[in-house]
Motif scaffolding. Structure first.
Motif, PDB file in Angstrom:
ATOM      1  N   GLY A   1       0.803  -1.208   0.000  1.00  0.00           N
ATOM      2  CA  GLY A   1       0.000   0.000   0.000  1.00  0.00           C
ATOM      3  C   GLY A   1       0.831   1.251   0.000  1.00  0.00           C
ATOM      4  O   GLY A   1       1.958   1.270  -0.441  1.00  0.00           O
ATOM      5  N   HIS A   2       0.275   2.286   0.562  1.00  0.00           N
ATOM      6  CA  HIS A   2       0.877   3.620   0.509  1.00  0.00           C
ATOM      7  C   HIS A   2       2.123   3.670   1.368  1.00  0.00           C
ATOM      8  O   HIS A   2       2.069   3.525   2.583  1.00  0.00           O
ATOM      9  CB  HIS A   2      -0.166   4.611   1.009  1.00  0.00           C
ATOM     10  CG  HIS A   2       0.223   6.026   0.828  1.00  0.00           C
ATOM     11  ND1 HIS A   2       1.216   6.424  -0.032  1.00  0.00           N
ATOM     12  CD2 HIS A   2      -0.269   7.157   1.391  1.00  0.00           C
ATOM     13  CE1 HIS A   2       1.322   7.734   0.016  1.00  0.00           C
ATOM     14  NE2 HIS A   2       0.446   8.188   0.875  1.00  0.00           N
TER      15      HIS A   2
ATOM     16  N   SER B   1       2.237   7.995   3.245  1.00  0.00           N
ATOM     17  CA  SER B   1       0.930   8.587   2.985  1.00  0.00           C
ATOM     18  C   SER B   1       0.943  10.093   3.087  1.00  0.00           C
ATOM     19  O   SER B   1       0.069  10.758   2.575  1.00  0.00           O
ATOM     20  CB  SER B   1      -0.094   8.023   3.974  1.00  0.00           C
ATOM     21  OG  SER B   1       0.158   8.501   5.271  1.00  0.00           O
TER      22      SER B   1
ATOM     23  N   THR C   1      -6.940   0.465  -4.393  1.00  0.00           N
ATOM     24  CA  THR C   1      -6.329   0.903  -3.138  1.00  0.00           C
ATOM     25  C   THR C   1      -5.348   2.053  -3.358  1.00  0.00           C
ATOM     26  O   THR C   1      -5.384   3.058  -2.633  1.00  0.00           O
ATOM     27  CB  THR C   1      -5.628  -0.269  -2.443  1.00  0.00           C
ATOM     28  OG1 THR C   1      -4.720  -0.892  -3.359  1.00  0.00           O
ATOM     29  CG2 THR C   1      -6.633  -1.304  -1.976  1.00  0.00           C
ATOM     30  N   SER C   2      -4.472   1.932  -4.356  1.00  0.00           N
ATOM     31  CA  SER C   2      -3.519   3.018  -4.614  1.00  0.00           C
ATOM     32  C   SER C   2      -4.249   4.272  -5.080  1.00  0.00           C
ATOM     33  O   SER C   2      -3.879   5.394  -4.703  1.00  0.00           O
ATOM     34  CB  SER C   2      -2.494   2.583  -5.664  1.00  0.00           C
ATOM     35  OG  SER C   2      -1.734   1.491  -5.200  1.00  0.00           O
TER      36      SER C   2
ATOM     37  N   LEU D   1      -5.999   6.115  -2.141  1.00  0.00           N
ATOM     38  CA  LEU D   1      -5.093   6.938  -1.342  1.00  0.00           C
ATOM     39  C   LEU D   1      -4.920   8.311  -1.984  1.00  0.00           C
ATOM     40  O   LEU D   1      -4.814   9.326  -1.290  1.00  0.00           O
ATOM     41  CB  LEU D   1      -3.745   6.235  -1.194  1.00  0.00           C
ATOM     42  CG  LEU D   1      -3.761   5.025  -0.253  1.00  0.00           C
ATOM     43  CD1 LEU D   1      -2.523   4.172  -0.451  1.00  0.00           C
ATOM     44  CD2 LEU D   1      -3.881   5.481   1.194  1.00  0.00           C
TER      45      LEU D   1
ATOM     46  N   PHE E   1     -11.949   1.782  -1.257  1.00  0.00           N
ATOM     47  CA  PHE E   1     -11.375   0.801  -0.333  1.00  0.00           C
ATOM     48  C   PHE E   1     -12.366  -0.332  -0.054  1.00  0.00           C
ATOM     49  O   PHE E   1     -11.984  -1.506   0.027  1.00  0.00           O
ATOM     50  CB  PHE E   1     -10.984   1.469   0.982  1.00  0.00           C
ATOM     51  CG  PHE E   1      -9.784   2.369   0.897  1.00  0.00           C
ATOM     52  CD1 PHE E   1      -8.657   1.985   0.182  1.00  0.00           C
ATOM     53  CD2 PHE E   1      -9.765   3.597   1.545  1.00  0.00           C
ATOM     54  CE1 PHE E   1      -7.544   2.804   0.105  1.00  0.00           C
ATOM     55  CE2 PHE E   1      -8.656   4.423   1.471  1.00  0.00           C
ATOM     56  CZ  PHE E   1      -7.547   4.032   0.750  1.00  0.00           C
TER      57      PHE E   1
ATOM     58  N   ARG F   1      -5.191  -5.723   4.881  1.00  0.00           N
ATOM     59  CA  ARG F   1      -4.586  -4.419   4.611  1.00  0.00           C
ATOM     60  C   ARG F   1      -5.644  -3.351   4.365  1.00  0.00           C
ATOM     61  O   ARG F   1      -5.432  -2.184   4.693  1.00  0.00           O
ATOM     62  CB  ARG F   1      -3.648  -4.532   3.419  1.00  0.00           C
ATOM     63  CG  ARG F   1      -2.341  -5.232   3.757  1.00  0.00           C
ATOM     64  CD  ARG F   1      -1.535  -5.557   2.535  1.00  0.00           C
ATOM     65  NE  ARG F   1      -0.233  -6.106   2.875  1.00  0.00           N
ATOM     66  CZ  ARG F   1       0.512  -6.834   2.060  1.00  0.00           C
ATOM     67  NH1 ARG F   1       0.082  -7.080   0.827  1.00  0.00           N
ATOM     68  NH2 ARG F   1       1.679  -7.298   2.444  1.00  0.00           N
ATOM     69  N   THR F   2      -6.775  -3.722   3.803  1.00  0.00           N
ATOM     70  CA  THR F   2      -7.827  -2.719   3.590  1.00  0.00           C
ATOM     71  C   THR F   2      -8.431  -2.245   4.906  1.00  0.00           C
ATOM     72  O   THR F   2      -9.055  -1.183   4.946  1.00  0.00           O
ATOM     73  CB  THR F   2      -8.947  -3.259   2.683  1.00  0.00           C
ATOM     74  OG1 THR F   2      -9.654  -4.323   3.342  1.00  0.00           O
ATOM     75  CG2 THR F   2      -8.405  -3.741   1.351  1.00  0.00           C
TER      76      THR F   2
ATOM     77  N   TYR G   1      -6.584   0.819   5.531  1.00  0.00           N
ATOM     78  CA  TYR G   1      -7.002   1.826   4.568  1.00  0.00           C
ATOM     79  C   TYR G   1      -8.369   2.398   4.937  1.00  0.00           C
ATOM     80  O   TYR G   1      -8.585   3.615   4.921  1.00  0.00           O
ATOM     81  CB  TYR G   1      -7.088   1.212   3.168  1.00  0.00           C
ATOM     82  CG  TYR G   1      -5.771   0.835   2.546  1.00  0.00           C
ATOM     83  CD1 TYR G   1      -4.699   1.712   2.546  1.00  0.00           C
ATOM     84  CD2 TYR G   1      -5.608  -0.408   1.932  1.00  0.00           C
ATOM     85  CE1 TYR G   1      -3.499   1.370   1.961  1.00  0.00           C
ATOM     86  CE2 TYR G   1      -4.412  -0.767   1.343  1.00  0.00           C
ATOM     87  CZ  TYR G   1      -3.356   0.131   1.356  1.00  0.00           C
ATOM     88  OH  TYR G   1      -2.174  -0.214   0.770  1.00  0.00           O
ATOM     89  N   ARG G   2      -9.319   1.502   5.253  1.00  0.00           N
ATOM     90  CA  ARG G   2     -10.670   1.976   5.588  1.00  0.00           C
ATOM     91  C   ARG G   2     -10.660   2.785   6.877  1.00  0.00           C
ATOM     92  O   ARG G   2     -11.389   3.778   7.008  1.00  0.00           O
ATOM     93  CB  ARG G   2     -11.622   0.785   5.687  1.00  0.00           C
ATOM     94  CG  ARG G   2     -11.974   0.210   4.317  1.00  0.00           C
ATOM     95  CD  ARG G   2     -12.936  -0.950   4.423  1.00  0.00           C
ATOM     96  NE  ARG G   2     -12.249  -2.184   4.787  1.00  0.00           N
ATOM     97  CZ  ARG G   2     -12.876  -3.320   5.100  1.00  0.00           C
ATOM     98  NH1 ARG G   2     -14.205  -3.358   5.130  1.00  0.00           N
ATOM     99  NH2 ARG G   2     -12.188  -4.409   5.396  1.00  0.00           N
TER     100      ARG G   2
ATOM    101  N   ALA H   1      -1.941   4.274   6.166  1.00  0.00           N
ATOM    102  CA  ALA H   1      -2.568   2.975   6.027  1.00  0.00           C
ATOM    103  C   ALA H   1      -1.501   1.909   5.961  1.00  0.00           C
ATOM    104  O   ALA H   1      -0.334   2.170   5.771  1.00  0.00           O
ATOM    105  CB  ALA H   1      -3.426   2.952   4.770  1.00  0.00           C
TER     106      ALA H   1
END
Length: 746
Positions: free
Chosen positions: A3-4, A7, A512-513, A516, A531, A549-550, A553-554, A744
């Protein structure tokens, strides 16, 4: 899926910081204030392309200089617009004028091709002003996201600076206005349109007509420099008339003659007359005279150069480097490029851009593309486009490996007859003390218009996988250089392509990317929705780690939406599930995010425990950036707990590390913590200094209205004028500089 990485990198700061002064005050322990705003001085930009010979333009140059004199006397900036047909010499006149001003304008020279005739449409003013800001010393992470904020910063930086700006090939006055500097700067605009609207902005508009016959003959003689014009004066005049007095056509015809020293001008006149008859029906805005000269020059090229000319006409972006030509034609491209340059068919832009780079005049590009459609089969054109696309994909992938060597990327596919080994490698090695990662980022940013052109073209050209692969390979650039618009657009196009192809893995990565990026632009609800879509897809595919992983993010999206309790629930689940699934680093980031929420709610003990645990894991994972963020959060929590010595140690270490990472947004948080620490120690003057710097940093990265910045300004205003150090101060309440930008999971 990774992921990010950073961020908050969209809000980092380095380079020269504008807008604040740090004064000396009492300094305790390891806190270092004196270097807080110090940055290496950025040299002035000198971006103008080199001048070319012009003739018969003395009246226009005098008019431009007279306008500058009047504007200077009135204390106004100078704005001049030069219009005329394609090939009439607008840019040459503007350059001839602006280059003479260099001794009087030590602030530098800015240049932008606004691309009115570009294949992918006119340049976006927001992108151009961002490039100008970076050239003026504003680091990429410090460039504000919104056009209005970028323009405001640009005007502030140029208000006291003496520089010249060339805005070449403008489409409209509206495109130009955001790019006009402030102060007593000089701006020249070139366009095929007369742009009377710029008169409302104080502009002086001049229109260039074709050269007189005598001036055209003089230009032809200078191009040949071998006595043929003097020996054949009538033929030379006839040739200039056939070129309609357009300097581009005269130079192209002259270059062809120069390559044939034994050919009489009469032969060129005869050939050009025949071309005129053939192209008359194709005339567009009077450019048939240039087209006729182009056809003759093309016919005189060696076969390899002629083929390279056609294939480069398919290139989707405005500029390209020599490696693109080598990818298309192999080592024969080196000699072919020289032949195209010698024939005046390519413009060398190396002086303005650095490296070995070229572009076509827009009429030349159209001519090359038309020849490709005529002389190359559909399959040959498709293969050439694929090779161009894969060239950018392969080299973006190389850059990505340098910047993020451990990143798990989407699979790179090179199919349909494209051999990865035959793709020429771009040179993005470090220069002038750069790190390898910075050099790779610079290459990605320089080639971003071409990378975006490939992303946009991928589906129409029948290679949709290029859309998501190029987007994924370019990923490290978007957050680190704050390129929000391109971030969102590239992932939107990549997602469409992945969904059309039914590629679930690529779809999840684009979701996902891309989400962000939505969070960075303030579109938090859309980011959350993306997400959620990714989470559902991971669950359907049985990807437990991707789904876990989400959660992070969420949680981040809910945090941005102000839903702190829901965010904490997601972060807690992520902190438990991710380490169990083998991703210790992402689990540590979830704990960091939990600490962030606890700090904002005044639960300092919990914040300190979670942040310290996150720091230890992040250090072990080799992530110094996020480890420094965690140390800063621990320090702010310790201020709230009254553990002032521990707070000082943590905050000082965090500030030093974040400055090394050029993380201005995070450094502002730490400065807020140092200010609160100074308040607790009764050092009001020191606290005010820290708050001033923090407020300035927030403003510099376009976050002046954030809760952190508002809180820092409120504390600054609340402090009384400096009093004797050591007087007691009320203990602080909840930290106003709490970080609402927790990262995230990765």
């Amino acid at each position: 899926m990774r992921g990010h990485e950073h961020s908050t990198n969209a809000n980092e700061l380095s380079g020269t910081v504008h807008g604040f002064v740090v004064q000396a005050g009492s300094v305790h322990g390891g806190i270092h204030v004196s270097g807080a705003g110090a940055r290496e001085e950025v040299p002035p930009p000198w971006q103008l392309p080199p001048s070319v010979r012009i003739t018969d333009r003395a009246d226009e140059l005098r008019a431009l200089e007279a306008h500058r004199g009047r504007a200077t006397e009135d204390g106004h900036p100078t704005l001049a617009a030069v219009s005329g047909l394609g090939g009439v010499g607008k840019t040459a006149v503007a350059l001839a004028w602006l280059h003479t001003l260099r001794p009087h304008f030590p602030g530098g020279q800015l240049y932008a091709d606004l691309g009115a005739q570009a294949p992918d449409g006119p340049a976006d003013p927001g992108e151009v002003v961002a490039r100008f800001l970076r050239a003026l010393g504003v680091p990429s992470g410090q460039v504000p996201p919104a056009l209005g904020e970028r323009v405001a910063l640009y005007r502030s930086l140029t208000a006291g600076r003496q520089l010249v700006v060339l805005l070449d090939d403008a489409a409209t006055a509206a495109q130009v206005r955001p790019l006009l500097p402030a102060g007593r700067c000089v701006t020249a605009v070139t366009s095929r349109r007369r742009m009377p609207g710029l008169s409302l902005d104080g502009g002086h508009v001049i229109h260039l007509g074709p050269l007189s016959t005598d001036a055209g003959v003089e230009l032809l003689d200078a191009t040949l420099a071998d006595g043929r014009v003097a020996a054949q004066p009538e033929e030379a005049r006839a040739l200039v008339l056939l070129c309609a007095g357009l300097p581009l056509a005269v130079r192209i015809a002259g270059a062809r003659l120069a390559a044939r020293p034994r050919q009489r001008i009469t032969a060129m006149v005869r050939a050009l007359s025949e071309e005129h008859e053939r192209l008359e029906a194709l005339a567009i805005e009077g450019d048939h005279d240039v087209r006729a000269a182009l056809d003759l020059s093309y016919k005189g090229l060696p076969p390899t150069a002629a083929r390279l000319y056609r294939l480069l006409g398919l290139h989707p972006g405005r500029e390209f480097g020599a490696p693109v030509a080598r990818t298309l034609l192999g080592e024969d491209a080196v000699e072919a490029l020289d032949a195209l340059h010698d024939a005046n068919l390519l413009v060398d832009v190396a002086e303005a851009s650095g490296g070995e780079r070229y572009r076509f005049h827009d009429l030349v590009r159209l001519h090359a593309a038309a020849l490709a459609a005529e002389d190359e089969s559909g399959d040959e054109r498709a293969v050439a486009l694929l090779r161009i696309g894969h060239h950018y994909l392969a080299n973006a992938g190389r850059a990505e490996e340098v910047i993020e060597p451990g990143r798990a990327s989407l699979e790179r596919e090179f199919g349909r007859g494209v051999d990865p080994e035959s793709i020429a490698e771009e040179d993005f090695g470090p220069v002038d003390g750069q790190t390898a990662a910075d050099a790779a980022l610079d290459w990605l940013e320089r080639e971003l218009p071409n990378l975006m052109a490939v992303v946009r073209l991928a589906r129409p050209m029948g290679a949709p996988e290029l859309a998501w692969q190029v987007t994924d390979a370019s990923w490290p650039l978007f957050p680190r250089r704050g390129l929000y618009r391109e971030w969102v657009e590239a992932h939107r196009e990549g997602l469409l392509a992945a969904e059309e192809e039914g590629n679930g893995e690529a779809s999840c990565r684009m979701l996902t990317s891309g989400a962000l990026g939505r969070l960075e632009t303030g579109d938090h609800a859309e980011g959350l929705a993306m997400f959620e879509r990714a989470a559902a897809s991971f669950q359907e595919r049985g990807d437990a780690l991707g789904h876990a992983r989400t959660l992070n993010y969420r949680g981040l999206a809910h945090q941005r939406l102000g839903q702190q309790d829901r965010a904490a629930d997601y972060f807690a689940r992520a902190a438990a599930e991710l380490p169990a699934l083998g991703d210790l680093r992402a689990g540590a980031l979830a704990r960091f995010n939990l600490a962030d929420i606890a700090l904002a709610q005044g639960r300092y003990e919990i914040a300190a425990v979670e942040a310290e645990a996150a720091r230890l894991t992040l250090e072990a994972a080799g992530d110094p950036y996020n480890a420094a963020r965690a140390a800063g959060l621990t320090g702010r929590a310790c201020v709230g707990l009254g553990r002032l010595d521990r707070a000082e140690a943590e905050l000082s270490a965090a500030l030093s590390a974040l400055r090394a990472e050029t993380a201005g947004f995070e450094a502002a948080h730490v400065l807020g913590g140092l200010a609160r620490l100074s308040e607790r120690r009764g050092q009001r003057q020191q606290a005010r200094q820290y708050y001033r710097e923090a407020v300035s940093l927030y403003a510099s990265v376009g976050r002046s209205e954030s809760a952190e910045a508002v809180g820092a300004r409120a504390r600054l205003d609340a402090l009384e004028p400096p009093e004797a150090e050591g007087s007691p101060s009320a203990p602080p309440g909840p930290d106003p500089s709490g970080d609402d930008r927790g990262e995230a999971g990765a």
